[in-house]
Design an enzyme around this catalytic site. Structure first.
Site, PDB file in Angstrom:
ATOM      1  N   LYS A 139       3.111  10.272  -0.991  1.00 53.21           N
ATOM      2  CA  LYS A 139       3.034   9.915   0.426  1.00 53.21           C
ATOM      3  C   LYS A 139       2.650  11.122   1.277  1.00 53.21           C
ATOM      4  O   LYS A 139       2.041  10.962   2.331  1.00 53.21           O
ATOM      5  CB  LYS A 139       4.356   9.313   0.889  1.00 53.21           C
ATOM      6  CG  LYS A 139       4.605   7.906   0.341  1.00 53.21           C
ATOM      7  CD  LYS A 139       5.613   7.138   1.186  1.00 53.21           C
ATOM      8  CE  LYS A 139       6.157   5.920   0.464  1.00 53.21           C
ATOM      9  NZ  LYS A 139       5.192   4.813   0.339  1.00 53.21           N
TER      10      LYS A 139
ATOM     11  N   GLU B 273       9.254  10.556   9.132  1.00 50.94           N
ATOM     12  CA  GLU B 273       8.393   9.834  10.071  1.00 50.94           C
ATOM     13  C   GLU B 273       9.195   9.397  11.278  1.00 50.94           C
ATOM     14  O   GLU B 273      10.391   9.103  11.164  1.00 50.94           O
ATOM     15  CB  GLU B 273       7.798   8.582   9.395  1.00 50.94           C
ATOM     16  CG  GLU B 273       6.619   8.886   8.515  1.00 50.94           C
ATOM     17  CD  GLU B 273       5.987   7.636   7.906  1.00 50.94           C
ATOM     18  OE1 GLU B 273       6.439   6.512   8.178  1.00 50.94           O
ATOM     19  OE2 GLU B 273       5.022   7.810   7.139  1.00 50.94           O
TER      20      GLU B 273
ATOM     21  N   ARG C 237      -4.250  -0.712  -5.880  1.00 45.29           N
ATOM     22  CA  ARG C 237      -4.159  -1.775  -6.890  1.00 45.29           C
ATOM     23  C   ARG C 237      -4.335  -3.116  -6.175  1.00 45.29           C
ATOM     24  O   ARG C 237      -4.433  -3.167  -4.955  1.00 45.29           O
ATOM     25  CB  ARG C 237      -2.766  -1.745  -7.534  1.00 45.29           C
ATOM     26  CG  ARG C 237      -1.665  -1.817  -6.470  1.00 45.29           C
ATOM     27  CD  ARG C 237      -0.294  -1.956  -7.057  1.00 45.29           C
ATOM     28  NE  ARG C 237       0.749  -1.610  -6.114  1.00 45.29           N
ATOM     29  CZ  ARG C 237       1.308  -2.440  -5.241  1.00 45.29           C
ATOM     30  NH1 ARG C 237       0.908  -3.687  -5.173  1.00 45.29           N
ATOM     31  NH2 ARG C 237       2.260  -2.035  -4.424  1.00 45.29           N
TER      32      ARG C 237
END
Ligand code: ADP
Ligand code: ADP
Ligand code: MG
Length: 628
Positions: A117, A201, A293
């Site tokens: 991330k 965040e 994916r």
């Protein structure tokens, strides 16, 4: 290089879904399976199937060596990893490449980059894609993180760098809680992902999760298949997804689709992928992560565009160009998917395992049922408890919600607890109708999902008991003739843990419940019954009743085999090879978790093999007895 044979390194509904496309493309399929999946639907559907090992994931669906050996032995050209499991594992893509087998997925470098991330956000910031304000650097000292959190401003969200599936996230409301939450997040991340690095965040308090489906080929072409709204979540996991996103302004939509293309072009990408954004109340949106994916919710994008994403994945893996240019891809109508889980929304969404005594999933002209299980299969502790995905298309959102309600109403699952009633409640809510659902709405209990029992439910059940010869058209002959001039019908059941007793009679052309509530069945009322389990549908809501005096059936067998429902000890084996048995006959008695369980035959059969004897210890899902 054309692909003519594919190994599917997955199980359940996604393996089934991939096999369906392969059949259409005339591509041969190879399934792999763990012990618990010996008789699974994907194994039955594939052209060939190979046993990998025990139910332990490391011995089966996550065992790269074993999967590659099967791929080589069976002579496949390519491997499709589905989602979950090895789908985002760079080392798997590389190992396949080394073995000369095509990986139907993203390039290994992209998997590695987007799997972190922090690296993903750094890459996107460099490419000028808006990201959630936060801290994503390597320095992980407590002081640096605390200082960064103070600068971001609380509430702050701590995320594991290696995280996924909604795991390893912690909300910190106040500065003084930061250190203890950080420690706990790091512990969790280390346990779940073997890596305790985190990013921070700004916590968006009223967020919508909107993501863009993209697809790229190896010739530099990148297209999008519009966006999906996946804001209906519990514990950061999606339950209902739809496309397109409702209430998104044209300008924001265009900006977001462009940002997704830009994000994909920022890395060397090929195949299907998803750029996940989080959207704030003022329509500002930020990159959250890229899923490299196919996604669980890819079907809604397929239904509004007519594209088969698995086919496109295969084409791209073959080295072909994308079949359509962006200008030729249009969205039409609306699509919704619900994820049917074996879980108990009343009890913290605890997964519910056991025998699927009956699975009835309604399919219509414009709907899809993706499921890896059938009646008589089991939901086990080993895998995701998803039973099926129901997906439907309609001309507009309102019609689509109604269609999905119809499909849910006509469907029923017995044997395990499911979230069907919960899904119906969400679909019937005002908040959903007005697309006022945010990713934390369910967790914050913002929707009123309490469901008191209307007297009508008792009447509908009574009516069904009296007219079960024509359950679908019950309301057409609601004359209650069997009650006329007789004793009132006494109805007993349990609803949400409480016992109810009601007297139902028929008076002046209506049912009379306990002498006071009048009711006449309406169109749309339905009743599904299996043994002691009753599911009544009224006003698009589902009421699950349990009838008394039911002999609990502690069996987790499947149609062709009796499996141990949990680890335990064999007390008695009542049959031998060659014996003919009848449905309901006890075959094995075992002791598990201090309970004695009688494992019974699900059907009349001849015993093919008996694998254990008295006093043996068995693992969960061990095959105890096989039936002819
Ligand atoms: P998406 O982001 O695609 O919606 P989620 O993050 O909700 O998907 O769920 C994807 C995860 O779901 C996978 O990583 C995997 O852990 C799990 N999963 C669901 N169904 C299956 C399945 N049939 N086989 C393997 N994993 C599955
Ligand atoms: P995962 O890899 O587990 O899917 P994501 O980063 O995609 O992790 O986040 C999963 C979910 O957590 C999102 O769909 C959203 O509901 C919530 N979430 C993530 N980031 C934030 C944020 N900054 N503020 C509020 N909610 C967030
Ligand atoms: Mg995510």
């Amino acid at each position: 290089m054309p692909i003519s044979k594919i190994l599917i390194a997955n199980r359940g509904e996604i393996a089934v879904r991939i096999i369906q496309t392969c059949r259409q493309l005339n591509i041969k399929t190879v399934a792999v399976f763990a012990d618990a999946d010996r008789f699974a639907k994907h194994v039955q559907m594939a052209d060939e199937a190979y046993h990998l090992g025990s139910t332990d994931l490391a011995d089966s669906y996550l065992n790269i060596e074993k999967i590659i050996k099967v791929a080589k032995d069976s002579g496949v050209d390519a491997v499709h990893p589905g989602y979950g499991f090895l789908s985002e594992r760079a080392s798997f893509a590389e190992a396949l490449d080394k073995a000369g087998i095509t990986f139907i997925g993203a390039p290994a470098e992209a998997l590695r980059l987007m799997g972190s991330k922090s690296a993903a956000k750094q890459t996107m910031l460099q490419a000028d894609v808006p990201c959630v304000p936060g801290y994503q650097d390597d320095n992980q000292s407590v002081e640096t993180l605390q200082k960064a959190a103070d600068e971001i401003g609380f509430p702050v969200l701590i995320k594991a760098v290696a995280g996924g599936g909604g795991k390893g996230m912690k909300i910190v409301e106040k500065a003084e809680q930061f250190i203890s939450q950080l420690e706990s997040a790091k512990r969790e991340a280390m346990n779940a992902f073997g890596d305790d690095q985190v990013i921070l965040e700004k916590y968006i308090t009223k967020p919508k999760h909107i993501e863009v489906q993209i697809c790229a080929d190896k010739h530099g072409n990148v297209i999008h298949l519009f966006e999906r709204d996946c804001s209906t979540q519990r514990r950061y996991q999606k339950v209902i997804e739809e496309a397109p996103a409702a209430g998104l302004s044209d300008a924001t939509r265009t900006d977001m689709l462009n940002a997704a293309i830009k994000a994909t072009q920022a890395i060397d990408y090929a195949g299907a992928g998803t750029i996940e954004f989080i959207m704030d109340g003022d329509d500002s949106f930020y990159f959250m992560e890229m899923n490299t994916r196919l996604q669980v919710e890819h079907r809604v994008s397929e239904l509004i565009t007519g594209v088969d994403l698995v086919e496109w994945q295969i084409r791209v893996a073959e080295g072909e160009k994308l079949p359509l240019k962006q200008t030729k891809i249009h969205d039409k109508g609306h699509a919704i998917q619900v994820r049917l889980y074996a879980e108990d929304p009343q009890n913290n969404y605890l997964p519910s395992t056991g025998l699927l005594e009956r699975v009835k999933l309604m399919q219509t002209k414009h709907s899809l049922v993706d499921s890896g299980v059938r009646t008589s299969d089991s939901v086990t502790i080993h895998y995701d408890p998803m039973i099926a995905k129901l997906v439907v298309w309609a001309k507009n959102r309102q019609k689509c919600i109604r269609e999905m309600q119809n499909i849910l109403n006509q469907s029923a699952i017995f044997g395990v607890k499911t979230n069907m009633a919960f899904l119906s409640q969400i679909l019937a809510s005002k908040a959903f109708a007005k697309h006022n659902i945010y990713t934390n709405s369910l967790d914050n209990n913002e929707l009123d999902l309490s469901q008191p029992l209307p007297a009508a439910v008792t009447a509908i059940f009574a009516h069904h008991l009296l007219h079960n010869d024509h359950p679908q058209q019950a309301w057409h002959h609601a004359n209650g003739w069997r009650l006329q001039g007789e004793q009132p019908l006494a109805i007993q059941f349990e609803y949400q843990g409480e016992k109810y007793t009601h007297l139902v009679s028929w008076e002046a052309g209506e049912y009379l419940i306990d002498g006071k509530d009048h009711y006449l069945p309406q169109a749309g009322d339905l009743c599904h019954i299996h043994r002691n389990q009753v599911q009544v549908i009224h006003n698009n809501l589902r009421y699950e009743l349990i009838l008394p005096d039911y002999e609990a059936k502690a069996s987790a067998s499947n149609a062709n085999a009796i499996l141990a429902p949990m680890p335990g000890k064999i007390i008695e084996v009542k049959v031998a090879e060659g014996d003919a048995v009848e449905q309901g006959e006890t075959l094995v008695v075992m002791e598990a978790m201090k309970m004695e369980l009688e494992l019974k035959a699900e059907r009349d059969a001849v015993i093919k093999s008996v694998y254990f004897k008295q006093a043996d210890q068995v693992k969960a899902d061990a095959v105890l007895v096989e039936l002819e």
